[in-house]
Every structure is written in structure tokens, then in C-alpha cells.
Design a protein around this motif. Structure first.
Motif, PDB file in Angstrom:
ATOM      1  N   ASN A 228      29.862  71.888  52.234  1.00  8.25           N
ATOM      2  CA  ASN A 228      30.682  72.863  52.740  1.00  8.25           C
ATOM      3  C   ASN A 228      31.487  72.430  53.670  1.00  8.25           C
ATOM      4  O   ASN A 228      32.488  73.119  53.918  1.00  8.25           O
ATOM      5  N   HIS A 229      31.132  71.206  54.267  1.00  9.52           N
ATOM      6  CA  HIS A 229      32.255  70.540  55.027  1.00  9.52           C
ATOM      7  C   HIS A 229      33.567  69.786  54.324  1.00  9.52           C
ATOM      8  O   HIS A 229      34.606  69.899  54.535  1.00  9.52           O
ATOM      9  N   TYR A 230      32.831  69.073  53.366  1.00  2.36           N
ATOM     10  CA  TYR A 230      33.840  68.119  52.655  1.00  2.36           C
ATOM     11  C   TYR A 230      35.044  68.812  51.750  1.00  2.36           C
ATOM     12  O   TYR A 230      36.097  68.560  51.891  1.00  2.36           O
ATOM     13  N   TRP A 231      34.312  69.416  50.876  1.00  8.79           N
ATOM     14  CA  TRP A 231      35.275  70.493  49.924  1.00  8.79           C
ATOM     15  C   TRP A 231      36.447  71.073  50.620  1.00  8.79           C
ATOM     16  O   TRP A 231      37.607  70.715  50.263  1.00  8.79           O
ATOM     17  N   PRO A 232      36.342  71.934  51.764  1.00  9.81           N
ATOM     18  CA  PRO A 232      37.353  72.627  52.144  1.00  9.81           C
ATOM     19  C   PRO A 232      38.121  71.722  53.382  1.00  9.81           C
ATOM     20  O   PRO A 232      39.554  71.711  53.236  1.00  9.81           O
ATOM     21  N   GLN A 233      37.589  70.807  54.022  1.00 12.65           N
ATOM     22  CA  GLN A 233      38.058  70.069  55.090  1.00 12.65           C
ATOM     23  C   GLN A 233      38.804  68.898  54.495  1.00 12.65           C
ATOM     24  O   GLN A 233      39.800  68.342  55.071  1.00 12.65           O
TER      25      GLN A 233
ATOM     26  N   LYS B 182      44.123  59.283  43.521  1.00 14.86           N
ATOM     27  CA  LYS B 182      43.566  59.829  44.884  1.00 14.86           C
ATOM     28  C   LYS B 182      42.606  61.119  44.733  1.00 14.86           C
ATOM     29  O   LYS B 182      41.250  60.966  45.200  1.00 14.86           O
ATOM     30  N   VAL B 183      43.176  62.095  43.735  1.00 14.66           N
ATOM     31  CA  VAL B 183      42.415  63.355  43.725  1.00 14.66           C
ATOM     32  C   VAL B 183      41.077  63.078  42.793  1.00 14.66           C
ATOM     33  O   VAL B 183      40.010  63.457  43.326  1.00 14.66           O
ATOM     34  N   ARG B 184      41.232  62.603  41.597  1.00 12.80           N
ATOM     35  CA  ARG B 184      40.045  62.615  40.635  1.00 12.80           C
ATOM     36  C   ARG B 184      38.984  61.619  41.369  1.00 12.80           C
ATOM     37  O   ARG B 184      37.743  62.293  41.282  1.00 12.80           O
ATOM     38  N   PRO B 185      39.033  60.453  41.951  1.00 12.29           N
ATOM     39  CA  PRO B 185      38.153  59.527  42.554  1.00 12.29           C
ATOM     40  C   PRO B 185      37.478  60.478  43.923  1.00 12.29           C
ATOM     41  O   PRO B 185      36.406  60.552  43.786  1.00 12.29           O
ATOM     42  N   ASP B 186      38.457  61.317  44.514  1.00  9.66           N
ATOM     43  CA  ASP B 186      37.860  61.931  45.653  1.00  9.66           C
ATOM     44  C   ASP B 186      36.781  63.154  45.014  1.00  9.66           C
ATOM     45  O   ASP B 186      35.648  63.373  45.630  1.00  9.66           O
ATOM     46  N   GLU B 187      37.031  63.711  43.784  1.00  5.70           N
ATOM     47  CA  GLU B 187      36.063  64.656  43.237  1.00  5.70           C
ATOM     48  C   GLU B 187      34.728  63.975  43.062  1.00  5.70           C
ATOM     49  O   GLU B 187      33.946  64.686  43.302  1.00  5.70           O
ATOM     50  N   GLU B 188      34.581  62.867  42.839  1.00  8.40           N
ATOM     51  CA  GLU B 188      33.360  62.072  42.537  1.00  8.40           C
ATOM     52  C   GLU B 188      32.526  61.910  43.995  1.00  8.40           C
ATOM     53  O   GLU B 188      31.208  61.701  43.949  1.00  8.40           O
ATOM     54  N   LYS B 189      33.270  62.043  45.027  1.00 11.51           N
ATOM     55  CA  LYS B 189      32.561  61.908  46.317  1.00 11.51           C
ATOM     56  C   LYS B 189      31.583  63.213  46.675  1.00 11.51           C
ATOM     57  O   LYS B 189      30.741  63.121  47.407  1.00 11.51           O
ATOM     58  N   PHE B 190      32.048  64.451  46.272  1.00 11.03           N
ATOM     59  CA  PHE B 190      31.418  65.642  46.703  1.00 11.03           C
ATOM     60  C   PHE B 190      30.849  66.309  45.358  1.00 11.03           C
ATOM     61  O   PHE B 190      29.821  67.322  45.735  1.00 11.03           O
TER      62      PHE B 190
END
Length: 144
Positions: A26-31, A103-111
């Protein structure tokens, strides 16, 4: 009567990454992720990017308000990302962009559990807008 808009709605159904708590998600996705994606969405003329947050707290409150829901299955997805687009090519261009790839695709894998994503695409028909039934003249005005 219902309006038929000339735009498409792309819905991505997400599950949080295993090991991530609901609070962390809930923090990571919007923030973090939302602000990362937003400039790319704007760059390619995607009309709207929305995150739907369906926390367990909201689900419990809904079942209290509508008890019959307890007998139904709750979707296994944690959240829904939606994109409103004029055409599919805008989504393709945004996903081919080096910023998305690097940037975006690798970030998706974080959450997100990227292998557990489901999707849907379609157009929208509006029957009630701003608390009022859509009139016949409004419906014809928006028809494709």
C-alpha cells in the motif's frame, strides 16, 4: 440508454509480491511506482491512469455493509491498475519506450508478482453519471 465512449479501458489485475505485507504494498505502489509511471503515461497521451486499492480492511467493511457478499469469492488480486486510451498503439509505444524497459518494468518486480498478473480490455458504457441516469441525447452524443 447508455453512453458508449470512444476510448478503451485496459485493466491490469495485480497480486503483491510474495513476502511483501499489505502495508508495504500500500505504500510502495502509490508512493513510488505511481509517480514513476505517470510521466510515461502523459508522454504517450494515455488519457487516465488509475490505481484501485482493495485492502482487506475495505473488503471487511463491504461485507459488513452487504452481508450476501460473504457467500461469494473475493478476487485473488490485491489491486487493479487501469489505463484509459484512445487506441492500443499508445500502450504499445509506452511499453517500447527505453524508460519503461529500463526503469518501470524492473520496478514492477519490486512490489508485484509479475507472473500472477491478469488483464482485461474493453470499452465503457455509462448508465448513470454524476448520480443521474444518462439521457438519450447524451448517449447518442458519445456513441462511436
Amino acid at each position: 440508454m447508455a453512453t458508449k465512449t470512444k476510448v478503451l479501458r485496459v485493466s491490469m489485475y495485480l497480486k503483491r509480491k510474495p513476502g511483501l505485507t499489505e502495508e508495504q504494498f500500500n505504500h510502495y505502489w502509490p508512493q513510488v511506482h505511481g509517480p514513476l509511471v505517470s510521466p510515461l503515461v502523459e508522454k504517450y497521451g494515455i488519457l487516465k491512469y488509475t490505481q484501485y486499492h482493495t485492502s482487506s480492511t475495505v473488503q471487511q467493511a463491504m461485507m459488513s455493509a452487504w452481508p450476501e457478499l460473504k457467500a461469494l469469492d473475493i478476487t485473488p488480486y490485491d489491486r487493479v491498475a487501469e489505463f484509459i486510451v484512445k487506441d492500443i498503439h499508445r500502450i504499445k509505444k509506452s511499453r517500447d519506450d527505453p524508460f519503461f524497459i529500463e526503469k518501470v518494468r524492473p520496478d514492477e518486480e519490486k512490489f508485484s508478482d509479475v507472473k500472477g498478473v491478469a488483464w482485461a480490455i474493453g470499452w465503457e458504457e455509462v448508465y448513470v453519471r454524476c448520480g443521474k441516469i444518462v439521457s438519450e441525447s447524451e448517449a447518442r452524443q458519445d456513441a462511436p
